[in-house]
Scaffold this active site. Structure first.
Site, PDB file in Angstrom:
ATOM      1  N   LYS A 158       2.311  20.424  22.919  1.00  0.00           N
ATOM      2  CA  LYS A 158       2.202  19.520  24.232  1.00  0.00           C
ATOM      3  C   LYS A 158       1.738  21.086  25.409  1.00  0.00           C
ATOM      4  O   LYS A 158       2.222  21.594  25.672  1.00  0.00           O
ATOM      5  CB  LYS A 158       3.440  18.671  24.692  1.00  0.00           C
ATOM      6  N   SER A 161       2.715  10.604  27.524  1.00  0.00           N
ATOM      7  CA  SER A 161       2.478  10.967  27.237  1.00  0.00           C
ATOM      8  C   SER A 161       2.279  12.300  26.213  1.00  0.00           C
ATOM      9  O   SER A 161       1.355  13.168  26.794  1.00  0.00           O
ATOM     10  CB  SER A 161       2.518  12.107  28.739  1.00  0.00           C
ATOM     11  N   SER A 180       7.950   9.485  26.777  1.00  0.00           N
ATOM     12  CA  SER A 180       7.053  10.273  26.298  1.00  0.00           C
ATOM     13  C   SER A 180       7.150  10.892  24.675  1.00  0.00           C
ATOM     14  O   SER A 180       6.196  11.669  24.152  1.00  0.00           O
ATOM     15  CB  SER A 180       6.478  11.453  27.352  1.00  0.00           C
TER      16      SER A 180
END
Length: 585
Positions: free
Chosen positions: A105, A187, A211
């Site tokens: 990420k 996210s 997330s």
């Protein structure tokens, strides 16, 4: 470099796609004659050991898949893979991740030619003091970093309103490959989409509040959000030092466990990791992976209110039948199921209808106060180790207030950061930033009252829920609490809030698909440092359900945004949820 844009836009996909059937518009080509679709770490490792594939082959094939969608990759990936292939031939393998490509990420700092920007522009072009500990550990274990995955800007910490989940200023909107009109719900969506659409074998995300577990559910993957501190957070842009934790998203619990074996451990850069000493399984996390036979005698609880009663996901058309069918399968496999009307104090801390707290919780106990304060503290700490190139006007930036001011000054503008890198900033909300700035990062009485109440109350609920008292007074210690995990249709999910407040772990296992053609799953709540037990429960459920479905890329030609109707053909209201069903429109 920008992170890989896992936006799955129609233009990015159609340009190079050759459909082999109407149901598979973007088929994955064979890799050196091998079908690597949905391949796990063990399967990829076996092919490499047999000589059918090399790490270099895998990098080339995953890069081709990324180009079939869109994005950029680590320019050093091929040379790293080649070196690992030579090491394999000469000395053998370092472990199960040797030569396996992975992504991270874009809030996880990598000390290489990538930019780590958290999906925004305000940090773009800067460098951190040292690489994220989890990345350094995976590289040392032989992993090949393929690229950075898109994320909701600032890991969903920039705005509470006037934003789109999965959108980042840097790369645009992340879409769900099962249905491009639907969100990825969290996210870490880019990391999850990358694995689900076969752009990489495994990826890292992070979670503050949902997330990891929410996007894993909506894309049919496995994950385990750990107790904060079990895995180092060093080198990851912080949302909250008390809630954040990195974690893998994968196609199996075995793959999740392999990454836990590599990542867990003490780190001198993260004081909280010392609290986890003594809580690691003696034989490692991979040894906790079991088959469905382990369900016999396993004790699992169903916290009925609100999770199985009034939340939207369980009452969406057809979903209650699907979830209850899975519960019956668990019973048939020998699991002992305990229906718990209320786990202790849950009505005081959990909303009746989904995400967050009840609306009538006193303001001084509001958990947003805690998250807001910790966000301001976290960015202030991060910026101490963050530097910009000489001559950059952002040099000396030291607070979230300065970051927000930069965003305000550069909305709807373009400019150059040098080296051919251009930015364009669109108007986006940043009320989360504004609320955090208003706290001044002051961890005083106001903060500790809110944070302490939320942590204590949530822990009492989960710990109490794991201890079922029978009519004869016998106390039964449960192996886990099962909670529906289905944020499809844009609904908020009830799965992550209480474990986030508590700082406790959650696993997520896929179980089927909703009417939106999106996967859905079951969350398993555990107690502090109960990750080995959660791996046992989740892997046993995985072996029992064996659910998997390929993304169909529904609406890839027409997707422009969310559907206006949350559930087509039905009207869902708070009253209908109270009656366990939605009315036909």
């Amino acid at each position: 470099m920008r992170p890989i844009s896992i936006a799955l836009t129609a233009a990015g996909l159609v340009a190079t796609a050759v459909a082999k059937s109407s149901s598979d518009p973007f088929p994955l080509p064979l890799c050196n004659g091998i079908d690597i679709e949905d391949a796990t770490i063990d399967e990829l490792q076996r092919w490499m050991m047999l000589g059918d594939l090399t790490s270099k082959d895998l990098v080339k094939c995953y890069v081709a898949r990324i180009e079939q969608t869109n994005g950029e990759v680590n320019p050093d990936a091929l040379s790293i893979a080649s070196a690992l292939d030579k090491e394999r031939a000469k000395h053998g393998i370092r472990g199960p991740m040797h030569g396996i490509p992975f992504m991270v990420k874009d809030n996880i700092y990598t000390d290489d030619k990538h930019n780590t920007s958290e999906g925004g522009l305000v940090l773009l072009g800067g460098r951190y003091s040292s690489e994220a500990t989890v990345v350094a550990k995976i590289r040392a274990a032989g992993g090949v970093l393929l690229g950075h995955a898109a994320l909701s800007e600032a890991a969903d910490h920039r705005a509470l309103s006037n934003f789109s989940d999965g959108y980042s200023t840097r790369v645009g909107q992340t879409r769900n490959p099962f249905n491009l009109t639907q969100p990825t719900s969290g996210s870490s969506g880019g990391s999850v989409v990358a694995v689900r659409s076969n752009q990489v074998a495994i990826a890292l995300g992070s979670e503050t509040h949902g997330s990891l577990v929410h996007p894993a559910a909506l894309l049919g993957l496995y994950t385990l959000k750990s107790t904060p501190g079990l895995i180092s957070r060093h080198g990851i842009v912080p949302g909250s030092f008390y809630h954040d934790t990195p974690g893998p998203v994968a196609r199996s619990m075995k793959d999740v466990a392999i990454l836990f074996d590599i990542m867990a451990g003490v780190d001198r850069f993260d004081n909280s990791t010392f609290d986890a000493l003594g809580h690691y399984p003696e034989d490692g996390y991979s040894a906790e992976v079991v088959g469905k036979d382990a369900l016999r005698g396993m004790k699992l609880g169903l916290p009925w209110n609100p999770y199985w009663s009034t939340i939207s996901s369980i009452n969406s058309p057809g979903q209650r039948d699907q979830y209850e069918k899975r519960v019956k399968e668990l019973k048939a496999a020998g699991a002992e199921i305990y229906n718990i009307t209320y786990i202790p104090g849950i009505q005081n801390v959990a909303s009746r209808y989904g995400f967050g707290q009840p609306s009538d919780v006193a303001a001084e106990y509001g958990q947003l106060e805690a998250y807001n304060t910790l966000l301001a503290v976290g960015y202030g700490e991060w910026l101490k180790g963050w530097t910009f190139p000489r001559g950059d006007k952002r040099r000396g930036m030291s607070s979230l207030a300065q970051m927000a001011a930069w965003n305000d000054a550069h909305n709807d503008t373009t400019g150059s950061l040098g080296n051919g890198t251009w930015w364009y900033n669109t108007v986006s909300g940043q009320d989360f930033y504004d609320n955090a700035i208003a706290t001044n990062g002051t961890m005083g009485d106001k903060f500790w009252k809110a944070f302490g109440w939320g942590r204590r109350t949530a822990r009492q609920a989960i710990d109490g829920g794991h201890a079922v008292v029978l009519k004869n007074g016998t106390v039964i210690e449960l192996d886990g609490l099962l909670v529906p995990n289905d944020p499809s249709g844009g609904f908020d999910n009830a799965c992550s809030s209480i474990p986030s407040y508590a700082g406790y772990p959650i696993a997520s296992v896929p179980i089927g698909q909703s009417g939106y053609s999106l996967p859905c799953g079951i969350c398993i709540y555990g107690r502090q440092y109960s990750e080995p037990k959660l791996i046992r429960v989740a892997s046993a459920m995985e072996d029992l359900f064996r659910w998997n479905a390929k993304p169909k890329f529904h609406n890839y030609k027409t997707a422009k945004g969310r559907w206006e109707t949350l559930w087509p053909g039905y009207t869902c209201t708070e009253d209908s949820l109270d009656h366990y069903g939605c009315a036909k429109a």
